[in-house]
Structure formats: structure tokens, C-alpha cells
Design a protein around this motif. Structure first.
Motif, PDB file in Angstrom:
ATOM      1  N   VAL A   1       8.857  -2.181   1.797  1.00  9.57           N
ATOM      2  CA  VAL A   1       8.342  -0.816   1.706  1.00  9.57           C
ATOM      3  C   VAL A   1       6.888  -0.806   2.157  1.00  9.57           C
ATOM      4  O   VAL A   1       6.074  -1.579   1.646  1.00  9.57           O
ATOM      5  CB  VAL A   1       8.437  -0.277   0.267  1.00  9.57           C
ATOM      6  N   GLY A   2       6.547   0.074   3.108  1.00  9.12           N
ATOM      7  CA  GLY A   2       5.174   0.260   3.531  1.00  9.12           C
ATOM      8  C   GLY A   2       4.804  -0.544   4.765  1.00  9.12           C
ATOM      9  O   GLY A   2       5.665  -1.176   5.389  1.00  9.12           O
ATOM     10  N   PRO A   3       3.519  -0.456   5.129  1.00  9.28           N
ATOM     11  CA  PRO A   3       2.435   0.166   4.370  1.00  9.28           C
ATOM     12  C   PRO A   3       2.456   1.688   4.463  1.00  9.28           C
ATOM     13  O   PRO A   3       3.016   2.268   5.386  1.00  9.28           O
ATOM     14  CB  PRO A   3       1.178  -0.402   5.035  1.00  9.28           C
ATOM     15  N   PHE A   4       1.853   2.313   3.463  1.00 10.09           N
ATOM     16  CA  PHE A   4       1.628   3.763   3.431  1.00 10.09           C
ATOM     17  C   PHE A   4       2.926   4.561   3.396  1.00 10.09           C
ATOM     18  O   PHE A   4       3.019   5.619   4.010  1.00 10.09           O
ATOM     19  CB  PHE A   4       0.737   4.196   4.606  1.00 10.09           C
ATOM     20  N   ALA A   5       3.907   4.051   2.663  1.00  9.14           N
ATOM     21  CA  ALA A   5       5.140   4.813   2.437  1.00  9.14           C
ATOM     22  C   ALA A   5       5.028   5.579   1.130  1.00  9.14           C
ATOM     23  O   ALA A   5       4.270   5.214   0.227  1.00  9.14           O
ATOM     24  CB  ALA A   5       6.344   3.879   2.402  1.00  9.14           C
ATOM     25  N   TYR A   6       5.813   6.649   1.028  1.00 12.04           N
ATOM     26  CA  TYR A   6       5.809   7.503  -0.165  1.00 12.04           C
ATOM     27  C   TYR A   6       7.257   7.746  -0.562  1.00 12.04           C
ATOM     28  O   TYR A   6       7.985   8.474   0.106  1.00 12.04           O
ATOM     29  CB  TYR A   6       5.104   8.820   0.149  1.00 12.04           C
TER      30      TYR A   6
ATOM     31  N   GLY B   1      18.543   1.212  -0.972  1.00 11.13           N
ATOM     32  CA  GLY B   1      19.460   0.077  -1.079  1.00 11.13           C
ATOM     33  C   GLY B   1      18.809  -1.264  -0.821  1.00 11.13           C
ATOM     34  O   GLY B   1      17.582  -1.400  -0.787  1.00 11.13           O
ATOM     35  N   SER B   2      19.640  -2.267  -0.627  1.00 13.86           N
ATOM     36  CA  SER B   2      19.189  -3.635  -0.375  1.00 13.86           C
ATOM     37  C   SER B   2      19.026  -3.884   1.122  1.00 13.86           C
ATOM     38  O   SER B   2      19.696  -3.265   1.942  1.00 13.86           O
ATOM     39  CB  SER B   2      20.202  -4.628  -0.951  1.00 13.86           C
ATOM     40  N   HIS B   3      18.110  -4.798   1.442  1.00 16.09           N
ATOM     41  CA  HIS B   3      17.848  -5.175   2.844  1.00 16.09           C
ATOM     42  C   HIS B   3      17.476  -3.946   3.683  1.00 16.09           C
ATOM     43  O   HIS B   3      17.838  -3.839   4.850  1.00 16.09           O
ATOM     44  CB  HIS B   3      19.063  -5.877   3.457  1.00 16.09           C
ATOM     45  N   VAL B   4      16.770  -3.016   3.078  1.00 13.56           N
ATOM     46  CA  VAL B   4      16.352  -1.791   3.763  1.00 13.56           C
ATOM     47  C   VAL B   4      14.919  -1.949   4.235  1.00 13.56           C
ATOM     48  O   VAL B   4      14.114  -2.652   3.611  1.00 13.56           O
ATOM     49  CB  VAL B   4      16.477  -0.571   2.813  1.00 13.56           C
ATOM     50  N   ARG B   5      14.586  -1.283   5.313  1.00 10.95           N
ATOM     51  CA  ARG B   5      13.210  -1.233   5.793  1.00 10.95           C
ATOM     52  C   ARG B   5      12.714   0.210   5.688  1.00 10.95           C
ATOM     53  O   ARG B   5      13.235   1.108   6.352  1.00 10.95           O
ATOM     54  CB  ARG B   5      13.140  -1.704   7.250  1.00 10.95           C
ATOM     55  N   ILE B   6      11.730   0.429   4.785  1.00  9.30           N
ATOM     56  CA  ILE B   6      11.026   1.706   4.699  1.00  9.30           C
ATOM     57  C   ILE B   6       9.611   1.436   5.201  1.00  9.30           C
ATOM     58  O   ILE B   6       8.819   0.787   4.524  1.00  9.30           O
ATOM     59  CB  ILE B   6      10.991   2.258   3.262  1.00  9.30           C
ATOM     60  N   GLY B   7       9.298   1.925   6.397  1.00 10.10           N
ATOM     61  CA  GLY B   7       8.077   1.493   7.069  1.00 10.10           C
ATOM     62  C   GLY B   7       6.876   2.382   6.834  1.00 10.10           C
ATOM     63  O   GLY B   7       6.809   3.157   5.875  1.00 10.10           O
TER      64      GLY B   7
ATOM     65  N   SER C   1       0.812  -1.218   0.000  1.00  8.81           N
ATOM     66  CA  SER C   1       0.000   0.000   0.000  1.00  8.81           C
ATOM     67  C   SER C   1       0.847   1.271   0.000  1.00  8.81           C
ATOM     68  O   SER C   1       0.703   2.125   0.873  1.00  8.81           O
ATOM     69  CB  SER C   1      -0.938  -0.003   1.212  1.00  8.81           C
ATOM     70  N   SER C   2       1.723   1.401  -0.970  1.00  6.07           N
ATOM     71  CA  SER C   2       2.669   2.518  -1.004  1.00  6.07           C
ATOM     72  C   SER C   2       2.752   3.116  -2.399  1.00  6.07           C
ATOM     73  O   SER C   2       2.277   2.529  -3.381  1.00  6.07           O
ATOM     74  CB  SER C   2       4.054   2.046  -0.547  1.00  6.07           C
ATOM     75  N   VAL C   3       3.390   4.291  -2.487  1.00  5.31           N
ATOM     76  CA  VAL C   3       3.599   4.985  -3.752  1.00  5.31           C
ATOM     77  C   VAL C   3       5.100   5.125  -3.992  1.00  5.31           C
ATOM     78  O   VAL C   3       5.827   5.612  -3.119  1.00  5.31           O
ATOM     79  CB  VAL C   3       2.938   6.383  -3.745  1.00  5.31           C
TER      80      VAL C   3
END
Length: 456
Positions: A324-329, A337-343, A310-312
Motif C-alpha cells: 500500500v502506498g506511498p500516499f494511498a488513502y 485482498g491478498s497480493h494486491v498492489r495499491i499504489g 506513507s498512507s492512511v
């Protein structure tokens, strides 16, 4: 043998009720005329001329990346007149020209190839595409003598026998260039509309003993767009084709009817896509990715084993095994990068995020370079705009950014630095340092009672 193509794209399309030229309306994320151009390129036609009229400058702008040439039809006086406007493109050429409609984007590559093959192998002067309908009411009829076409008769001009014919004209043609130019000089507009019709060229050629053939194709490929309803119909057909192609290539679509994939999107095998996803532009999705419902990804590269909820993601890159996400922009020009957490509720703008870094929730990272193995606490903000300029934040490897930190750009946090929660950082932080930038806490005894705020 030399071959080229003309695309009729001059009409405004009054029934579609739009200020935008009709051929620029999009189906599956791409302008209809660009669908046609790209199909012709796949069929190995290098020399393409687009006949433009209404909104000509905008059509040029939207097709300029395709490296086509243009002819101007200043007045719309019929399909034959449109081709006459391309005489400068055709003159002094020998070989075959095919003519297509810019508002009919469903034509297939293999159909274009077979049209040229039929034309050349039978030494035809003209070859046209036709379809068989149970009810051909309203369409021009193809009158044949065996394999050879004798004429095209418009519905209103058909006699009783001709009305029984179920083969209709699809509006796509191949011509010997020199013979076409000769016939165009003989075209007349002596009809109720005062227009020059390309169909009349067939009659002129037959009257001169020339050979005219036809290739029968599925009616679906001939569909043109004259209204918003027809645009929706074409969109639906294209979407089914695109989704079927990806499933044939090993992609799982949980609900193909509610998955929206652009014509130029590439997806690796064993990727699973839930409904509500919108994949646009030149997006590339790697293998074994998991796209949970309701994300939009435009012109971005997603590497293998990425999970998105649920992200853009716009005009950016996401490395392998990242979530990535939920609700990340993720805004344009970002590299994750790799093995990254964008929450959840994280916004990344024009930034680089290094491998193994975690930006888990409620954080804004803009105009920043972030190293590897960093951790961002909840509520961190890179304050990148001073009211006049955008400034950069640089964060080194293995750094820890505490919750509710404001990093006032331009500022640099070196490797292995720590920032205490609640800090507003205005100066660089050196490697190995802990930065604490907050007022000392004071507890004022009896303050609640003195203010009359004590609830009993």
C-alpha cells in the motif's frame, strides 16, 4: 469475595481549559476514564460504577460500550461527597469496593490486584495506595504505626514532624463496603472549603479501632491530570509503556520516541515500524509487516507480510502480502485482498478489491466490487455519485481497465473484459469484450497557423 469499584469522574477540570469533561481527554488515543475502566476489567473487577457530573451525558456516551453503571454528582462538594452520591450503588452489598480517579490513567493492572490482595489478606477495613517522594510538598502525608496507617494529614495541617514524612497519599482506596457506608454517614464538611473529604473517612475508621493498611507504589502510577502539560506527561509515559510492551513481544521500532501506538493495538512479531507511524483504535497488525515512515492506520486489520508506505488506512482490512502506498488513502469499509498492489495517490472508498489485483497509481475506486487478477491503468475513476445517490461498480475477474477510464456507475464489467484507454463506460461490458468509448481522432491541418499560434 464480592468486589466492585467506583471511579470518580464528575469534575470539569477548570485548569485544563476545555469544554470537554476532563476524564474524556485522550492519552494514547483512549479517554482517560476508559483507561481506568479497562485496567479494572483486566484485574477481574466486573461491577464498576462511574460517578459523573459535568458533561454527564457525554461521559455516558463515551463509556457506554464498557457496560458500567453510573451515579450522578450534580454538585462537586468534594471526594467524600462524590462517594456519598454512589450510596445507591453500594447499599445492600457486602464485600470490598475500591475507589479510583478517572483522571489518573497510569494505574497498572498488577497494582489493582495487589491492592485487593493486601486488603483481604490482612483483614483490613481500609487499604490505600501511597508513594514515597524525596519532596512531598503539597501532598497529604501518611502517618503510620508500623504497617498500620493512623491518619492522613493534609500538607497545610502538618506539624513540624509530619512535614518530614515522605510517604504521600495516592488517592486510591479499598474499603469494606458496610464500614464505608457507616463512615460516610459521619462525614462532616466543617472545613474551610465546605467540602466532604474522603480522606476523613480514614480518620473516622481509625477512631473506631478499625484496621487501615497501605500499599506503596511507584509515584508515576499516581499521576493525575489537571492541565494540558500533565496530559502530555501522562501521554509520554503511556506511550513508552506501550512501545516497550510491543518490543518485548518481538516488534522492531526503529525510533520508539517517534512512534505512536494506541493502547489497544495488537502487533505481530517481526514487524518493523519506522518513525512517524500512528496506529490507533482496535488496529491489528500481522507478523513480518513493514511500516515505512508516516502512515496512519485506524481501527483496521493488516494481515501478515504487508508493506505500507506513507498512507492512511481507516476502518478497513488489508490482506497478506499486499503493498500500500506511498500516499494511498483507504477509506472506511474497504476490504483489500491478498497480493494486491495499491499504489501512489490511489483512493479506495467502501470497496472490495480481489486478490492479485493491481491499482498502481492515480486512481479512485469508490463503492465498487473488484474481482481477482484485475489491472487498473493510471487515472481510472469509478464515477459513483450522480448528484443524489451513490451507485455501485462491479468488475469481474481478470479484467483490464485502460488508463483514464471513467466507469459511470451503476455499471458492470464482466470477467475477462478489456476497456480501452480514455473510455467513458456507461453500459455493461460482457465477458471477452473490448469496450472502446471515445470520439474518433481528427487532425486539422494548418489549425495552429490559422489561429496565429505558430511560434517562430
Amino acid at each position: 469475595m464480592y468486589k466492585c469499584a467506583l471511579i470518580l469522574a464528575a469534575g470539569q477540570g477548570t485548569r485544563i481549559k476545555s469544554d470537554l469533561p476532563k476524564v474524556l481527554h485522550k492519552a494514547c488515543g483512549k479517554e482517560m476514564v476508559n483507561h481506568v475502566i479497562d485496567t479494572l476489567r483486566k484485574a477481574d473487577i466486573a461491577d464498576i460504577n462511574v460517578i459523573i457530573g459535568k458533561g454527564s451525558e457525554l461521559v455516558k456516551e463515551k463509556t457506554s460500550s464498557r457496560e458500567v453503571s453510573y451515579s450522578l454528582q450534580a454538585e462537586q462538594l468534594g471526594t467524600g461527597h462524590a462517594v456519598k452520591c454512589a450510596i445507591d450503588f453500594l447499599k445492600d452489598k457486602k464485600g470490598t469496593v475500591a475507589i479510583f480517579c478517572g483522571d489518573a490513567p497510569l494505574i497498572k493492572e498488577e497494582t489493582v490486584v495487589s491492592l485487593f490482595e493486601e486488603h483481604n489478606s490482612n483483614n483490613n477495613t481500609a487499604t490505600l495506595l501511597t508513594s514515597i517522594l524525596d519532596d512531598a510538598t503539597g501532598y497529604g502525608r501518611i502517618i503510620r504505626d508500623g504497617n498500620e496507617v493512623l491518619k492522613i494529614v493534609e500538607h497545610k495541617d502538618c506539624n513540624e514532624e509530619e512535614l518530614k514524612v515522605t510517604e504521600m497519599n495516592a488517592g486510591v482506596y479499598c474499603f469494606d463496603i458496610e464500614k464505608l457506608l457507616e463512615a460516610l454517614n459521619k462525614l462532616s464538611n466543617n472545613n474551610s472549603q465546605g467540602e466532604y473529604y474522603l480522606t476523613d473517612v480514614i480518620g473516622i475508621l481509625k477512631s473506631e479501632g478499625e484496621k487501615v493498611g497501605a500499599v506503596v507504589i511507584d509515584f508515576e502510577e499516581t499521576l493525575g491530570v489537571n492541565s494540558r502539560a500533565q496530559l502530555a506527561q501522562v501521554e509520554s509515559i503511556l506511550r513508552k509503556r506501550i512501545n516497550a510492551k510491543h518490543m518485548d513481544n518481538g516488534v522492531t521500532l526503529i525510533d520508539p520516541n517517534n512512534t505512536y501506538i494506541g493502547a489497544d493495538v495488537i502487533i505481530g512479531k517481526d514487524t518493523i515500524i519506522y518513525p512517524g507511524n500512528v496506529l490507533e483504535g482496535n488496529t491489528v497488525i500481522g507478523e513480518r509487516c513493514m511500516l515505512y515512515p508516516n502512515s496512519r492506520i485506524n481501527n483496521s486489520t493488516i494481515e501478515n507480510d504487508v508493506e505500507i508506505q506513507s498512507s492512511v488506512i481507516l476502518d478497513s482490512k488489508v490482506g497478506e502480502k499486499t503493498t500500500v502506498g506511498p500516499f494511498a488513502y483507504i477509506r472506511p469499509d474497504s476490504v483489500i485482498g491478498s497480493h494486491v498492489r495499491i499504489g501512489d495517490f490511489v483512493e479506495i472508498k467502501k470497496s472490495v478489491i480481489g486478490n492479485n489485483t493491481k491499482v498502481s497509481h492515480l486512481t479512485y475506486v469508490g463503492d465498487a466490487e473488484v474481482g481477482e487478477n484485475c489491472n487498473f491503468g493510471c487515472g481510472t475513476v469509478t464515477v459513483n455519485y450522480d448528484g443524489k445517490n451513490k451507485n455501485k461498480t462491479i468488475i469481474g475477474n481478470n479484467s483490464f481497465i485502460g488508463c483514464n477510464t471513467n466507469l459511470i456507475s451503476p455499471v458492470k464489467v464482466e470477467d475477462n473484459a478489456y476497456i480501452a484507454a480514455g473510455s467513458t463506460i456507461t453500459d455493461d461490458v460482457k465477458s471477452g469484450e473490448l469496450a472502446v468509448a471515445r470520439a474518433k481522432q481528427r487532425n486539422i491541418a494548418g489549425w495552429v497557423d490559422k489561429r496565429g499560434l505558430l511560434k517562430k
